[in-house]
Design an enzyme around this catalytic site. Structure first.
Site, mmCIF file in Angstrom:
data_model
loop_
_atom_site.group_PDB
_atom_site.id
_atom_site.type_symbol
_atom_site.label_atom_id
_atom_site.label_comp_id
_atom_site.label_asym_id
_atom_site.label_seq_id
_atom_site.Cartn_x
_atom_site.Cartn_y
_atom_site.Cartn_z
ATOM 1 N N ASP A 60 0.851 -1.183 0.000
ATOM 2 C CA ASP A 60 0.000 0.000 0.000
ATOM 3 C C ASP A 60 0.887 1.233 0.000
ATOM 4 O O ASP A 60 1.464 1.600 1.034
ATOM 5 C CB ASP A 60 -0.909 -0.012 1.231
ATOM 6 N N ARG B 27 1.778 9.916 -13.784
ATOM 7 C CA ARG B 27 1.974 11.277 -14.274
ATOM 8 C C ARG B 27 3.153 11.917 -13.531
ATOM 9 O O ARG B 27 3.460 11.540 -12.400
ATOM 10 C CB ARG B 27 0.716 12.113 -14.051
ATOM 11 N N HIS C 230 -4.037 9.143 -24.057
ATOM 12 C CA HIS C 230 -3.869 7.743 -24.437
ATOM 13 C C HIS C 230 -3.085 7.696 -25.742
ATOM 14 O O HIS C 230 -2.821 8.731 -26.377
ATOM 15 C CB HIS C 230 -5.216 7.037 -24.580
ATOM 16 N N ASP D 85 1.787 3.146 -27.406
ATOM 17 C CA ASP D 85 1.975 2.375 -26.179
ATOM 18 C C ASP D 85 3.161 1.422 -26.252
ATOM 19 O O ASP D 85 3.979 1.365 -25.329
ATOM 20 C CB ASP D 85 0.708 1.567 -25.861
#
Length: 367
Positions: free
Chosen positions: A60, A85, A126, A156
């Site tokens: 976590d 980001r 994207h 990608d």
């Protein structure tokens, strides 16, 4: 040698989607130990080839104890992959300044669409947006039609994950020689641009028009295109060189003088229409028989299922099955070493933490 080329290299992958996992898959396929860190509750999909051949642990990253654990793990690694980001890893306390201070030889791989700097850096996006901004998408599509994106292969994977894997390996080689690591800033806009280098050269030489669908390699030429057959399937023709074009003319009995002007773009639309009509007169399999033995640069357009059982692909072992999932085999091949046979992702594995020196109590605290 029988070990994989990247044996002995350890990579920490902060879980993400698309190009980051693809980079991790490439490195793992070729022998790197890739440890994927996921959020608790996010189970790696055992059917996803992008997640193959590495183990995962759940941490976590909102918990300071887990952040300390990540720092401890990264201190033992050659490289790190992250795809957030700009600024997210810094806010978590896992930015490159902190991690490189603890491990100066670390190669810190950053995968984003726009890059770490520039006015678009903080914006979402994207694949389709990145290749649009780089100019690549403008070149893709039919004459007189709108731009067509090639799934998400160019941004990608080609310009993203593959480019990051290359950059990380280059930096790791330097780090092993000098002891100095660094940040690899991989932006899909720039990576997709690099893939277009040959086309930029064609433009400079006056051999490429900005009007898509009118050029040698973008569907403009009649001798470099796909054609529908009588059974609704397709064949692909790539007869660029004179000897291959001559073979194409021979097989199809293209005897008229108009066919001799191969590289005259003014003739291409009419000649393409005639080839379109001719290829519709036979089935795809009949055309395969007709072209067999002729050096035309011809291939049938195969579906996924057909590609898996194609004799050439079978002979090469181009596809494998792991965990009940048919998928591409690792590539490229080596003459003196091996790639890793794909192992599909499994549940989070606390033994990874134990192997990294965490005590039972520390593992229990992290859990």
């Amino acid at each position: 040698m029988t070990t994989a080329p990247l044996h002995g290299i350890r990579i920490v992958e902060i879980a993400g989607i698309g190009p980051g996992p693809f980079c991790g898959m490439m490195l793992a396929d070729h022998g790197a130990e890739v440890i994927r860190i996921e959020r608790p509750g996010d189970a790696a999909n055992p059917k996803d080839p992008l997640l193959r051949s590495r183990r995962t642990i759940a941490l976590d990253l909102k918990n300071p104890v887990a952040i300390d654990a990540v720092r401890r793990i990264v201190a033992t690694a050659d490289g790190l992959i992250e795809g957030f980001r700009p600024g997210v890893m810094e806010r978590l306390g896992l930015g490159p300044d902190i991690l490189l201070a603890a491990n100066p030889r670390l190669v810190y791989g950053r995968m984003t669409g726009w890059g770490q700097t520039g006015p678009l850096a903080p914006q979402p996006g994207h694949d389709i947006n990145y290749i649009a901004q780089s100019g690549v998408l403008h070149a893709l599509g039919p004459a007189g039609g709108k731009p067509h994106f090639p799934i998400n292969l160019v941004g990608d994977f080609g310009g993203g994950g593959m480019m990051l894997a290359f950059g990380m390996l280059a930096a790791i080689l330097q780090a092993k020689a000098t002891g100095q690591g660094q940040v690899v800033d991989c932006a899909m806009t720039e990576g997709s641009s690099v893939l277009m280098s040959m086309i930029w050269g064609f433009r400079a030489m006056g051999r490429w028009s900005d009007t898509r669908g009118t050029n040698l390699l973008d569907g403009g030429a009649h001798f470099y295109d796909t054609y529908e057959t009588a059974d609704g399937k397709y064949v692909a023709i790539g007869a660029i060189e004179p000897q291959f074009y001559a073979a194409l003319r021979s097989v199809l009995a293209l005897d008229g003088a108009e066919w001799a002007a191969q590289f005259d773009p003014r003739q291409w639309p009419a000649l393409k229409q005639r080839l379109t009509e001719q290829f519709r007169t036979r089935t795809r399999d009949q055309w395969c028989v007709a072209f067999d033995g002729h050096e035309v640069c011809f291939a049938p357009v195969l579906s996924f299922e057909e590609a898996v059982v194609d004799p050439h692909n079978v002979a090469r072992g181009a596809f494998v099955e792991a965990g009940g999932v048919t998928q591409p085999a690792p590539a490229p091949r080596y003459s003196a070493s091996a790639t890793i046979a794909p192992i599909m992702a499994s549940a989070h594995d606390d033994t990874v933490l134990a192997e990294l020196g965490f005590s039972d109590a520390e593992i229990a605290a992290l859990r």
